[in-house]
Structure formats: structure tokens, C-alpha cells
Design a protein around this motif. Structure first.
Motif, PDB file in Angstrom:
ATOM      1  N   GLU A  57      28.352  41.682  35.649  1.00  0.00           N
ATOM      2  CA  GLU A  57      29.229  41.202  36.610  1.00  0.00           C
ATOM      3  C   GLU A  57      30.454  41.059  35.788  1.00  0.00           C
TER       4      GLU A  57
ATOM      5  N   GLU B 104      34.396  39.402  36.761  1.00  0.00           N
ATOM      6  CA  GLU B 104      35.161  38.506  37.717  1.00  0.00           C
ATOM      7  C   GLU B 104      36.547  39.187  38.066  1.00  0.00           C
TER       8      GLU B 104
ATOM      9  N   ALA C  48      35.693  42.300  40.264  1.00  0.00           N
ATOM     10  CA  ALA C  48      35.524  41.767  41.586  1.00  0.00           C
ATOM     11  C   ALA C  48      36.621  41.421  42.426  1.00  0.00           C
ATOM     12  N   ASP C  49      37.584  40.389  41.770  1.00  0.00           N
ATOM     13  CA  ASP C  49      38.964  39.867  42.290  1.00  0.00           C
ATOM     14  C   ASP C  49      39.768  41.191  42.479  1.00  0.00           C
TER      15      ASP C  49
ATOM     16  N   LEU D 173      38.709  44.083  43.421  1.00  0.00           N
ATOM     17  CA  LEU D 173      38.210  44.800  44.738  1.00  0.00           C
ATOM     18  C   LEU D 173      38.204  44.028  45.987  1.00  0.00           C
ATOM     19  N   ASN D 174      37.998  42.602  45.628  1.00  0.00           N
ATOM     20  CA  ASN D 174      37.788  41.988  47.006  1.00  0.00           C
ATOM     21  C   ASN D 174      38.863  41.249  47.485  1.00  0.00           C
ATOM     22  N   SER D 175      40.083  41.001  46.610  1.00  0.00           N
ATOM     23  CA  SER D 175      41.082  40.252  47.258  1.00  0.00           C
ATOM     24  C   SER D 175      42.220  41.410  47.784  1.00  0.00           C
ATOM     25  N   ASN D 176      41.952  42.711  47.482  1.00  0.00           N
ATOM     26  CA  ASN D 176      43.038  43.595  47.776  1.00  0.00           C
ATOM     27  C   ASN D 176      42.217  44.721  48.886  1.00  0.00           C
ATOM     28  N   LYS D 177      41.304  44.292  49.444  1.00  0.00           N
ATOM     29  CA  LYS D 177      40.416  45.137  50.439  1.00  0.00           C
ATOM     30  C   LYS D 177      41.342  45.795  51.332  1.00  0.00           C
TER      31      LYS D 177
ATOM     32  N   LYS E  11      42.048  49.871  51.322  1.00  0.00           N
ATOM     33  CA  LYS E  11      41.741  50.632  52.367  1.00  0.00           C
ATOM     34  C   LYS E  11      42.704  51.473  52.997  1.00  0.00           C
TER      35      LYS E  11
ATOM     36  N   GLY F 270      31.182  50.028  43.127  1.00  0.00           N
ATOM     37  CA  GLY F 270      31.885  49.029  42.360  1.00  0.00           C
ATOM     38  C   GLY F 270      33.168  49.359  41.450  1.00  0.00           C
TER      39      GLY F 270
END
Length: 231
Positions: A179, A181, A184-185, A187-191, A195, A208
Motif C-alpha cells: 500500500e 498513500e 492512492a492519493d 489516483l483517488n483525489s484526481n479521479k 477520467k 493501481g
């Protein structure tokens, strides 16, 4: 397929050289042509840079490990790419990355002393080398003026500008293991932004990892996004 002369003449350090100058270079320089198979190590991080190394055919992967963030930025580059020539001189003359063959490839290598003699005797090659070093030295200033570092996507874009080659065919941003951070940040905070870029064929998110298929368009998209400036 381009001839060896054409390939050498297209290398950044030999731009503008005539066929006669390349012939003279080949006659006076002790050149090694090295063959590698898929996965072979071309250079390990921390190895001394032995001289000028250029990809003559095929592809290599250049792996940049960012230990503090746990991210790995991997770029794939093809023929006519010069490898770490900016680290031939200076305080640190070791590779700051790992280089591996991506499929079968050929690399041209000639020594530092021979290149120094070449720079002394052929002004064009000296000017090309100064331009090559200047371009790399000016990257940090360009980054500071172009990207808002408050967003991790912009920080990753800045790292890509700083570390990777302009002719990189594909760039992969991944985690060094387990994992992560930062990833993950990213990919998740810039979806939403990713996209949109994915729909334009600029990036892809797989398993991932962030795959960047077009370096120039990715950097332009990040730089020009209004979110980059907090508007």
C-alpha cells in the motif's frame, strides 16, 4: 530502417554533424556496440557512468525510484536516446536510475576521455553538449513557474518533467511495494481529472498504476487545468 550514420546524426549530441564529421568520429573513437535481451540490466543505480551511452535500436526502461514518497516512475524510451550524459561530469558521476532492456536492444558506448577530446576538437559537438546540459539545468525553474505544488498530480507532473526524457513513449507511475498513500492519493483525489485525460487517450489507470501514453499532452493538461492555479 535508418543507417548507423543517420542514427548517430539524429542523436542530440551530434545534431547538425555532417556525414564526414561522423565518419571521422567513428574512425578516431573506440566504440563499443552492446547487445541486450529483454530484462537485461544496462545500468544499476549507483554505478559509475562509464561514458556516453546511446540507444541505437530497440527500447530500454529507465526506472526512477523516489524513496521518500514510495513512488516509482518508469519511462520507456527508444532509439536515438542519450542515457544520463548529464552525469558524465560533476560531483556525482553515478547513475541516478536503473536501466533495463525492453526487448532486444543495442547501445553504443564510448569513454569519457574520448568524448572530452571530441568536445575539444569539434566545436559543434561542444555546443550540442552545452545545449543538452543547459536544457536539463533549466528544468527546475520551468517546473516552479508551471505547476502548483499543492496538488499531488501537479507534483508528479513536475517529477516527470525533471526525471524523464521528452521522447518517452510511455511512462508508468507505480508503488515500490504494498500500500502506498502517495499513489492512492494521486489516483483517488484526481479521479475527475484522470477520467477526462483517459477519455482523451492521454492516460490509463490499470491495476493501481497510472500509465501515461502521451507525455507532452499529459503535462499540458495538468499545467493548463484551472485547478492547477486554484481558480
Amino acid at each position: 530502417m535508418a543507417s548507423m550514420y543517420e542514427t548517430i546524426m539524429n542523436l542530440p549530441l551530434f545534431k547538425g554533424a555532417s556525414r564526414e564529421q561522423v565518419s571521422l568520429f567513428l574512425e578516431k573513437t573506440n566504440i563499443h556496440f552492446l547487445r541486450y535481451e529483454d530484462g537485461d540490466v544496462v545500468a544499476n543505480c549507483g554505478d559509475p557512468v562509464p561514458g556516453i551511452m546511446c540507444v541505437m535500436n530497440g527500447n530500454v526502461e529507465i526506472i526512477h525510484s523516489l524513496e521518500k514518497s514510495g513512488l516509482i516512475i518508469t519511462e520507456e524510451v527508444g532509439n536515438e536516446t542519450v542515457l544520463c550524459a548529464d552525469r558524465l561530469f560533476g560531483l556525482d558521476t553515478t547513475f541516478n536510475c536503473e536501466i533495463r532492456a525492453k526487448g532486444s536492444c543495442g547501445v553504443m558506448l564510448f569513454g569519457k576521455e574520448q568524448y572530452t577530446d571530441l568536445l575539444k576538437t569539434v566545436p559543434l559537438f561542444f555546443i550540442n553538449f552545452i545545449n543538452y546540459l543547459s536544457f536539463r539545468a533549466q528544468r527546475p525553474e520551468s517546473i516552479l513557474k508551471s505547476f502548483n505544488m499543492n496538488c499531488i498530480l501537479n507534483r508528479v507532473a513536475a517529477e516527470i518533467v525533471l526525471l524523464t526524457n521528452r521522447n518517452a513513449r510511455i511512462i508508468r507511475v507505480s508503488a515500490s511495494g504494498g500500500e502506498n498513500e502517495s499513489l492512492a492519493d494521486l489516483l483517488n483525489s484526481n479521479k475527475s481529472r484522470l477520467k477526462n485525460m483517459s477519455e482523451e487517450g492521454i492516460v490509463s489507470v490499470n491495476n493501481g498504476e497510472l500509465l501515461i501514453m502521451n507525455r507532452a499532452e499529459f503535462l499540458d493538461s495538468v499545467q493548463n487545468d484551472v485547478d492547477n492555479y486554484g481558480i
